[in-house]
Design an enzyme around this catalytic site. Structure first.
Site, PDB file in Angstrom:
ATOM      1  CE  LYS A 151      -4.126   0.030   2.181  1.00  0.00           C
ATOM      2  NZ  LYS A 151      -5.038   0.060   3.486  1.00  0.00           N
TER       3      LYS A 151
HETATM    4  O1  G3P Z   1      -8.365   0.395   4.773  1.00  0.00           O
HETATM    5  C1  G3P Z   1      -8.631   1.878   5.006  1.00  0.00           C
HETATM    6  C2  G3P Z   1      -9.758   2.030   6.082  1.00  0.00           C
HETATM    7  O2  G3P Z   1      -9.418   1.127   7.233  1.00  0.00           O
HETATM    8  C3  G3P Z   1     -10.069   3.117   6.856  1.00  0.00           C
HETATM    9  O3  G3P Z   1     -11.231   3.041   7.423  1.00  0.00           O
HETATM   10  O4  G3P Z   1     -13.118   3.590   8.990  1.00  0.00           O
HETATM   11  O5  G3P Z   1     -10.681   4.319   9.425  1.00  0.00           O
HETATM   12  O6  G3P Z   1     -12.110   5.475   7.795  1.00  0.00           O
HETATM   13  P1  G3P Z   1     -11.729   4.112   8.532  1.00  0.00           P
END
Ligand code: G3P
Length: 217
Positions: free
Chosen positions: A85
């Protein structure tokens, strides 16, 4: 649509993998920090559970292309199917262009617009990760973003796959499948919520109750 699990928590990964429906594990620095382990140890532990054919996503933390590339090669050693990533930025795209020419699989992360997704695809990224929940958080429409990127990729015959990230609830997963996203990476809690329906719960309880009335040998 493939389902990946968006966590580095070993118990959640074990439990989700037993279902036989999970094809990848995605992490980011925030997810790794929650487990209190060194990055390499966390990835190796995940690899032991999921086996060599499952994709594991690990993120670089350098901010310049040269060091991103160095990190990518170190991360790649941790597992047969490691996806690197790389954050969406000029240095990130520079690194992805070089890595994809060298056959290293990448995922451009922190994508919030179709313009960014086009840059990732033209750099040869294997995946691009639009964060739909975070788009919704600021009053945008994350699903519309996925639909827009899908439309462009299909129209242009771009090979980059969408791994929709920042999914927050089962409706996101349904809408992603309808939009044709290649992958939804989903937290453990949401995977569990996808099982739930009150009519299933009540129906099963009734079946068990009625089975008691059936004469047994
Ligand atoms: O893979 C990226 C993701 O985990 C971000 O999620 O909920 O932190 O916006 P969030």
């Amino acid at each position: 649509m493939k389902i990946f699990i968006d966590t580095a928590n070993i118990n959640d990964i074990k439990s989700a993998f037993e279902l036989g429906i999970i094809e990848g594990v995605t992490t980011n620095p925030t997810i790794i920090s929650k487990e209190g382990k060194k990055f390499e140890d966390a990835i190796k532990e995940i690899a032991e559970i999921v086996g060599e054919d499952t994709y594991i996503f690990g993120e670089v933390v350098s901010l310049d292309a040269e060091n991103m590339i160095k990190e990518a090669y170190e991360i790649k050693k941790l597992h047969k199917n490691m996806i690197i990533k790389i954050p969406m930025c000029k240095e990130g795209i520079k690194a992805v262009s070089k890595l994809s020419k060298d056959g290293v699989k990448t995922c451009v992360t922190l994508c919030f617009s179709a313009a960014q997704a086009i840059l990732a695809a033209n750099a040869g990224a294997t995946y691009v990760a639009p964060f739909l929940g975070r788009v919704d958080d600021i009053g945008g429409n994350g699903i519309h973003l996925i639909q827009e990127i899908m439309e462009i990729f299909e129209m242009q015959g771009m090979d980059t796959q969408i791994v929709a990230a920042s999914t927050r609830h089962p409706l996101h997963v349904i809408e992603l499948a309808k939009a044709g996203a290649h992958v939804a990476t989903v937290p453990y809690k949401t995977i569990m919520q996808m099982f739930e329906h009150p009519l299933t719960t009540n129906g099963l309880a009734q079946f068990m109750k009625d089975w008691e009335k059936v004469p047994k040998a």
